[in-house]
Design an enzyme around this catalytic site. Structure first.
Site: not given
Ligand code: ATP
Ligand code: MG
Length: 587
Positions: A21, A252, A262
């Site tokens: 995102e 994750r 975030k």
């Molecule tokens: P939010 O959803 O709170 O905005 P987010 O960290 O999930 O934050 P995204 O931009 O939705 O951010 O994440 C993009 C991709 O990265 C998603 O597929 C998510 O599952 C993956 N991702 C995010 N954080 C992690 C993590 N700590 N370890 C592995 N993959 C992650």
């Protein structure tokens, strides 16, 4: 994937996606997801799409999009022509929404958000149907079109799928798929005032792009039945092509000594605890790059930690070790004296000088060697001299011998001190027959092997000594009963199991469990700026070149501040882990 290749389920195609995102900078956790998605696509000769999941107009921006693309490319991956946006599909998503209404599979709910929440039920109680659930298809279609036309204020209605209010899976209790938001979007401008929600958008985007394996983090496991329901219905209606994408979940990345949420990262930046998103202490990929962490180090890390279905914690030292291992191979060696004291070789002729030669890499002779000017006055590290050395100290002390590496064996004959008793100059004599590389140089064995720079040639540099941002493994974790301060969370107790201690990086639901402020756990020594001496060859290197400063660690020329006439180096990581604790103490 191997199984799908074997059975021919997708006719040999493997297409994954990385769906950030664009509402923030990527962090170390995203690196795991990027390496996994792009890595698998590469391994199976497929493709990985970069898809911006831009369904929330309020928080998203092109600045983030550009930074995300840069970071993915920096990590060494290429999406080729496959750069997409969920917003590319808004029109199609809307047409599908009308189709769901026409099929009697969606309805406009006019309850307030609070009413919707209150009637959703719990894990043990079924939900209550909305009083608007049985609206006619014609009425629903009319309302949906008027929602799109902008006739209603935010929150007046939502479009919900009509699935099952009694489903044991809460995600199937008539999930909302559209909401009204009179807000302009960074790509579609004011074209829309209704926006599709994540669960609806994601699976359809995957299917439209003909993704085969949609790999996401574990919290989406309970959403998988909804993912399947939506695309299955559309495929039955002939609106999507089969075979449909399949969602898989993995754990994750949870990493000690940082926070990855975030929310917390934004707080660190906006409250000024760090110097911006690319502060080398930040666990962002822009921060990592500025610190001198390497793409190869991240890829090695992703390989070492592997992928699993159960949550666990990775110790920060694992990431640091990967950076050391990668840099050990790639980084040339250089000399820097970080805490200098003057050394005078009393029997070396005044005004004389010579060149010594140092290999650029001890294991890679093909990288050559360089000249180091040697003379009567040198800089050495202050702690390489001790007037009253402890037992087992092999460096300089009165009467002791040590080698000045790539040069001569010297014998310490004393030191000058100022009025406060601080050593100002160390005095030595040298043995001209011991020059490195000459016959007989090794005849005499000494244990100490010190680095040095000649006073005449050394250049000053700003050196930023970075260390871990948080001083404890689990920032903000509540301390165990009776323990004072130090976190005692076991590294492997996943959330939801006995023994797990919630930390700031956990999901929102865990926030209540935080008993201490994670900011109290910031490492006060995470950044120290010093003026050091560096060898002349270092002053003119290009920004972002990495070196091992012998006996100190890996350093990188700062991406932005280093330049001609102003050398600035950031410490990436020390040579050895200075945080290692005796086994068991952490747990
Ligand atoms: P939010 O959803 O709170 O905005 P987010 O960290 O999930 O934050 P995204 O931009 O939705 O951010 O994440 C993009 C991709 O990265 C998603 O597929 C998510 O599952 C993956 N991702 C995010 N954080 C992690 C993590 N700590 N370890 C592995 N993959 C992650
Ligand atoms: Mg997310």
């Amino acid at each position: 994937m191997a199984e799908d290749q074997r059975t021919g389920k997708y006719s040999g195609r493997v297409i994954t996606r990385f769906p950030p995102e664009p509402n923030g900078y990527l962090h170390y956790g995203h690196a795991k997801s990027i390496c996994l998605n792009f890595g698998l696509a590469n391994e199976f000769g497929g493709a990985c799409h970069l898809r911006y999941d831009d369904t929330n107009p309020a928080k998203e921006d092109v600045e983030y999009e550009d930074s995300i693309a840069d970071s993915v490319r920096w990590l060494g991956f290429d999406w080729g022509p496959h750069r997409y946006h969920a917003s590319d599909y808004y029109e199609q998503l809307y047409r599908f929404a009308e189709w769901f209404v026409e099929q009697g599979l969606a309805y406009v709910d006019s309850q307030s958000a609070a009413e919707v929440r209150a009637s959703r039920g719990t894990l043990t109680e079924p939900g209550r149907p909305s009083p608007y659930r049985e609206r006619s298809i014609a009425e629903n279609l009319d309302l949906l079109r008027r929602m799109r036309a902008g006739e209603f204020p935010d929150g007046a209605h939502v479009l919900r799928l009509k699935i099952d209010m009694a489903s044991p899976n809460l995600n199937l209790r008539d999930p909302a798929i559209y909401r009204i938001r009179h807000e302009s979007h960074h790509r579609t401008g004011s074209a829309w005032c209704i926006y599709p929600l994540y669960d609806y958008t994601h699976c359809i985007s995957d299917a439209l792009e003909r993704i085969t394996h949609s790999i996401c983090t574990l919290e989406f496991q309970d959403h998988r039945p909804l993912y399947d329901w939506v695309i299955e219905k559309l495929a039955e209606g002939g609106l999507l092509e089969r075979p449909l994408p399949q969602q898989y979940e993995f754990a994750r990345l949870n990493l000690t000594c940082v926070v990855l949420s975030k929310r917390r990262l934004i707080e660190l930046v906006t409250q000024g605890y760090v110097d911006g998103w690319d502060d080398p202490r930040m666990p962002t990929l822009v921060g990592a790059r500025r610190r001198g962490f390497t793409p190869g180090g991240f890829r090695l890390f992703a390989e070492r930690i592997g992928v699993s279905k159960s949550d666990s914690w990775i110790d920060m030292s694992v990431l640091e070790d990967c950076m050391r291992d990668d840099l050990n191979v790639s980084a040339e060696r250089r000399i820097a004296v970080l805490d200098p004291v003057r050394l005078v070789i009393d029997n070396y002729p005044e005004g004389a000088g010579e060149e010594c030669h140092a290999p650029n890499h001890p294991q890679r002779p093909e990288l050559g060697r360089r000249a180091l000017p040697f003379g009567r006055e040198l800089w050495i590290e202050r702690d390489d001299f001790q007037e009253n050395p402890p037992k087992g100290y092999f460096r300089l002390s009165p009467g002791a011998e040590a080698r000045l590496r790539y040069a001569y064996i010297v014998k310490c004959v004393g030191a000058d001190k100022d009025a406060q008793g601080n050593v100002t100059t160390v005095h030595c004599t040298y043995d001209p027959d011991t020059r490195t590389g000459t016959p007989g140089a090794d005849a005499r064995k000494v244990k100490g092997n010190l680095h040095w720079l000649s006073v005449g040639s050394a250049r000053e540099a700003e050196v930023r000594l970075y260390d871990r941002l948080f001083a404890v493994p689990f920032p903000g974790a509540r301390a165990p009963r009776g323990a004072s301060g130090e976190s005692a969370a076991p590294i492997d107790a996943p959330p939801g199991t006995a023994g797990h201690v919630f930390v700031a990086g956990d999901d929102v639901d865990a926030a209540e469990a935080i008993e201490r402020n994670y900011l109290d756990d910031l490492n006060p020594d995470s950044k120290r700026v010093i003026t050091a001496y560096i060898e002349p060859a270092l002053a003119d290197v290009t920004p972002e070149s990495s070196f091992q400063f012998e006996r100190h660690g890996y350093f990188v020329a700062d991406r932005y501040d280093h330049g001609p006439g102003r050398p600035v180096f950031n410490r990436t990581v020390t040579l050895r882990d200075s945080w290692a604790r005796p086994a068991g103490k952490n747990a």
